[in-house]
Scaffold this active site. Structure first.
Site, PDB file in Angstrom:
ATOM      1  N   CYS A 188     -48.950  24.331   9.549  1.00 37.52           N
ATOM      2  CA  CYS A 188     -48.891  22.868   9.658  1.00 37.52           C
ATOM      3  C   CYS A 188     -47.437  22.420   9.551  1.00 37.52           C
ATOM      4  CB  CYS A 188     -49.712  22.211   8.566  1.00 37.52           C
ATOM      5  SG  CYS A 188     -49.568  20.413   8.597  1.00 37.52           S
ATOM      6  N   LYS A 226     -35.750  -3.697 -22.276  1.00 36.98           N
ATOM      7  CA  LYS A 226     -35.435  -2.587 -21.381  1.00 36.98           C
ATOM      8  C   LYS A 226     -34.671  -3.191 -20.208  1.00 36.98           C
ATOM      9  CE  LYS A 226     -37.447   1.379 -19.044  1.00 36.98           C
ATOM     10  NZ  LYS A 226     -36.923   1.212 -17.693  1.00 36.98           N
ATOM     11  N   TYR A 271       2.229   1.880  -3.418  1.00 37.77           N
ATOM     12  CA  TYR A 271       1.104   2.320  -4.247  1.00 37.77           C
ATOM     13  C   TYR A 271       0.834   3.820  -4.009  1.00 37.77           C
ATOM     14  CZ  TYR A 271      -3.698   2.322  -6.096  1.00 37.77           C
ATOM     15  OH  TYR A 271      -4.834   2.601  -6.810  1.00 37.77           O
ATOM     16  N   ASP A 272       0.784   4.195  -2.720  1.00 35.63           N
ATOM     17  CA  ASP A 272       0.534   5.604  -2.399  1.00 35.63           C
ATOM     18  C   ASP A 272       1.651   6.499  -2.906  1.00 35.63           C
ATOM     19  OD1 ASP A 272      -1.042   4.932   0.800  1.00 35.63           O
ATOM     20  OD2 ASP A 272      -1.822   5.016  -1.244  1.00 35.63           O
ATOM     21  N   ASP A 303       0.825  -1.206   0.000  1.00 38.44           N
ATOM     22  CA  ASP A 303       0.000   0.000   0.000  1.00 38.44           C
ATOM     23  C   ASP A 303       0.860   1.257   0.000  1.00 38.44           C
ATOM     24  OD1 ASP A 303      -2.891  -1.034   1.973  1.00 38.44           O
ATOM     25  OD2 ASP A 303      -2.214  -1.481  -0.071  1.00 38.44           O
ATOM     26  N   GLU A 322     -36.375  -3.564 -28.389  1.00 37.88           N
ATOM     27  CA  GLU A 322     -35.267  -4.193 -27.671  1.00 37.88           C
ATOM     28  C   GLU A 322     -35.596  -4.259 -26.185  1.00 37.88           C
ATOM     29  OE1 GLU A 322     -33.370  -0.586 -28.839  1.00 37.88           O
ATOM     30  OE2 GLU A 322     -32.280  -0.489 -26.949  1.00 37.88           O
ATOM     31  N   SER A 334     -35.515  10.245 -19.885  1.00 46.04           N
ATOM     32  CA  SER A 334     -36.133   8.995 -19.495  1.00 46.04           C
ATOM     33  C   SER A 334     -37.190   8.650 -20.537  1.00 46.04           C
ATOM     34  CB  SER A 334     -36.699   9.093 -18.086  1.00 46.04           C
ATOM     35  OG  SER A 334     -37.612  10.126 -18.037  1.00 46.04           O
ATOM     36  N   ARG A 364     -26.511   9.182 -14.928  1.00 48.11           N
ATOM     37  CA  ARG A 364     -27.528  10.086 -15.453  1.00 48.11           C
ATOM     38  C   ARG A 364     -27.770  11.280 -14.524  1.00 48.11           C
ATOM     39  NH1 ARG A 364     -33.688   8.510 -16.835  1.00 48.11           N
ATOM     40  NH2 ARG A 364     -34.292   9.669 -15.018  1.00 48.11           N
ATOM     41  N   LYS A 397     -43.907  -1.758 -20.613  1.00 43.14           N
ATOM     42  CA  LYS A 397     -43.500  -2.438 -19.387  1.00 43.14           C
ATOM     43  C   LYS A 397     -44.166  -3.802 -19.255  1.00 43.14           C
ATOM     44  CE  LYS A 397     -41.304  -0.353 -16.676  1.00 43.14           C
ATOM     45  NZ  LYS A 397     -41.343   0.839 -15.841  1.00 43.14           N
TER      46      LYS A 397
END
Ligand code: IVH
Length: 705
Positions: free
Chosen positions: A450, A125, A45-46, A42, A123, A91, A146, A321
């Site tokens: 409220c 989903k 690596y560092d 390690d 195709e 979407s 996304r 769907k």
């Protein structure tokens, strides 16, 4: 490896060493996962990573696209960098039955006024998470999730560990953004969960969660150890078109080295689409990975272009769907939640049950009519069977959405169970809860008094598409709301937290559970940063009923500045010019206008808005004028029948060129496009001296003739 002092390196030496370091670190990363005993310590690596960073600091121009310093594992642990998508990630609209598919095709034909052949691709989903991969000069330079569609998270280093994602492309356009789905196979998911439980780590609920959890690892080495896969099915920015058809583009992506789904077919009719859907559905259980439907896309890319987009979905695609998954369980009780606009929503508390691989313990019951066995029009649903606590109920999940209660088995009900009484008082503040005529929902009338409404408004205010303040999510807002010292009761209070915290020597935020010096400094900076806010986000953030994101955008683009917007909605009452102008905005109807003006004209609400504005620097929204378009910024009205395109297409095209399309003619109208049969609007335009042209002249004007 050479260890010459960094000050003494020549540019050529630095370049060579950066390459060597990138390779050595990548090899170490790979070894870390494929071998039980990693080759490199390690510490070593560092050291390599530090040296790499130091060379980059001296020669910033030499920093490589695959630089190890971009590896999130080494970066600060407060999340991923943000990436603005060059082309938004959208979407899909959903179709739930065959009729929706037929309707999808009809709508496209109407929009385009197209009677001839119309082909689609179909195709699977994939049930994973979408990822956008950016290649420049054939090299993978960035991978982003996304996010909200506009801004995602930079997961480049993690994506590089996925075998299905090529690092380099041959013969690709200079700029190419490939989009697709990251997913995990059933077999890999089962093996991962077995490893997790062996180690005593928590197991994942389903392959999608496992894929998401694996991709969004701050340490890319963990991602590398998780078997993720990728199917390419779309693209974002491209410097040269991939093809003239959807199918052609997918084939091209496959040639470039991407996995594309082998069940992708070209279909000529809606009937073909549905047949292919049935075939895919029949294979669903044996595919080896989760899919939740079939996606249909118009094949001709020129038609896709003409069809364009609604606010978040393309008109040229739809997701058909699969039917929801079902299970039976006991309804333990019904809780009432009070929402941002005061809506009382009944929530079913369920004996936990597995539905389609996910444990469900809550489900929505919609509203009081639904519980009673009626729909909004008073017709019976479930043959009028009502739902009572203790009942045996059927739960279903369709895709991502909140589980719902579909049915009840009253044969299993005990005799003495009373029917459910929907409360007529707000359970949170005790105010009367009333149902307005035509509203399916009972609402608390408490407004700002409220606490439930106040908290929900705050949560909405800080949400992703509103103020989006880093470090201030629903959880923190709730805590600050209940906290006596911080007392964040309205949005304005968020912007005074820092000052109030500074003035309170005893109970500093940094000394509380879950906070520390760094996180508080960051939080305050993030809040400070958001004082400057776009008018569109601000309008949306106010959380006024019926004013969603799309409406907020329309309003912001129409009025441009806070002063103009605020002035207009304060004055707008039926009969005034301000009211007429508000209604003239295409997409603003009476319900929205009434709700908006009521909010601004109510003294208490108004006071809260004014206090908030005093804390902010509201940025005007400039109509995104397509710079060289002759109609940019012009207010255009269409009337009469159009022959070369449909009204919807004309409107979308005009807007894409930066015009504002209004529904009625007023003194603000710049141009009336009148087709045959134009009536009162043409007269009004003549009276006001508004320029009027026909469809051909319009097409010539915008260069589409
Ligand atoms: S096309 C502009 N194709 O579904 C259209 N999406 O519900 C871009 N998805 O965000 C999407 N499989 O993450 C497309 N074959 C497929 C897909 C697919 C899965 C996901 C994608 C998208 C979501 C929309």
């Amino acid at each position: 490896m050479a260890s010459k002092a960094i000050d003494e390196l020549t540019e050529a030496e630095a370049k060579a060493e950066l390459l060597a370091l990138a390779q050595a670190i990548a090899a170490a990363n790979a070894a870390y996962h494929t071998q039980d005993a990693p080759e490199m310590s390690d510490a070593e690596y560092d050291r390599l990573k530090q040296r790499n960073a130091a060379i980059e600091a001296r020669f910033p121009a030499l920093k490589r696209a695959d630089s190890p310093s971009e590896q999130v594992g080494a970066a600060v642990a407060d999340g991923f960098g943000k990436v603005a998508h060059a082309v938004r990630m959208l979407s899909l609209e959903n179709a739930f039955d065959d009729a929706d598919v037929v309707d999808f095709e009809d709508r496209i034909r109407k929009y385009l006024n197209h009677a001839g052949p119309l082909a689609f691709t179909a195709e699977p989903k994939i049930d994973g998470l979408s990822l956008s991969l950016r290649y420049e000069g054939g090299r993978l330079v960035q991978a982003a999730t996304r996010g909200d569609g506009e801004v995602g998270e930079n997961v480049t280093e993690n994506a590089r560990t996925i075998a299905d994602i090529p690092q380099t492309l041959i013969d690709a356009p200079d700029v190419l953004e490939v989009r697709g789905e990251v997913y995990m196979s059933h077999a890999d998911f089962a093996a991962l969960n077995a490893r997790q439980s062996e180690k005593g780590d928590k197991s994942f609920a389903n392959p999608r969660n496992a894929a998401a959890g694996s991709l969004r690892q701050l340490d890319a080495r963990i991602t590398a150890a998780r078997p993720l896969r990728f199917f390419a099915y779309a693209w974002g920015q491209v410097s040269a078109p991939l093809s003239s058809s959807q199918k052609g583009a997918i084939d091209r992506l496959q040639t470039l080295g991407f996995q594309t789904n082998p069940l992708t077919r070209l279909c000529e009719t809606a009937e073909d689409l549905i047949n292919h859907y049935r075939q895919i559905e029949a294979q669903r259980a044996t595919l080896g990975y989760d899919i939740d439907g079939v996606v249909y896309k118009v094949n001709d890319l020129a038609l896709q272009q003409r069809l364009g987009f609604r606010s978040t979905t393309p008109r040229w695609a739809i997701a058909h769907k699969f039917p929801a998954e079902l299970a039976w369980t006991t309804l333990l009780g019904i809780d009432i939640q009070v929402g941002r606009t005061g809506a009382l929503s009944p929530v079913a508390r369920l004996q936990p049950v597995t539905v389609g691989g996910v444990v469900v313990s809550n489900a929505t019951l919609h509203n009081e009519d639904y519980i009673a066995g009626r729909d909004a029009k008073g017709n019976l649903i479930r043959a009028g069977r009502d739902i009572r606590p203790g009942d045996w109920v059927q739960v279903y999940r369709a895709g991502d959405v909140i589980p719902k209660i579909a049915d009840v088995d009253i044969g299993r009900r005990k005799n003495d169970v009373e029917s459910y009484e929907f409360p007529h008082e707000c359970p949170e503040c005790g105010s009367p809860a009333i149902r307005e005529e035509g509203d399916a929902v009972r609402r608390c009338t408490g407004g700002l008094i409220c606490p439930a409404q106040a908290v929900e408004r705050l949560k909405h205010f800080v949400s992703r598409n509103a103020f989006d303040i880093e470090g201030l999510g629903a959880k923190q807002v709730e805590m600050f709301f209940r906290d006596h010292d911080l007392a964040v009761k309205t949005p304005a209070d968020i912007f005074t937290i820092a000052a109030r915290d500074a003035a309170n020597p005893l109970k500093k935020l940094k000394n509380r559970d879950g906070f520390g010096e760094t996180s508080v400094t960051k939080l305050f900076a993030a809040i400070e940063d958001k004082r400057k806010i776009g008018l569109d986000r601000l309008i949306f953030a106010l959380g006024i009923r019926h004013v969603g994101e799309a409406a907020a955008n329309l309003l912001a683009r129409h009025y441009s500045t806070w002063a103009a917007f605020e002035g207009a909605v304060t004055q707008a009452v039926p009969g005034t010019q301000a009211w007429e102008e508000l209604l003239s905005i295409d997409g603003v109807g009476k319900t929205l206008a009434e709700s908006l003006t009521a909010g601004f004209q109510n003294p208490a609400e108004r006071a809260a808005i004014d206090t908030l504005i005093a804390q902010l620097d509201v940025q005007p929204v400039i109509w995104r004028a397509a710079a060289d378009s002759p109609v940019a910024g012009k207010v255009v009205v269409f009337t009469g029948s159009l022959e070369k395109m449909t009204r919807a297409e004309a409107k979308a095209r005009a807007e894409s060129l930066g015009a504002k399309v209004a529904g009625s003619v007023s003194a603000k109208t710049d141009l009336l496009v009148a087709g045959p049969g134009a009536g009162s609007k043409a007269k009004e335009a003549a009276r006001l001296g508004v320029e009027t042209i026909d469809e051909d002249a319009w097409l010539a004007l915008i260069g589409d003739a």
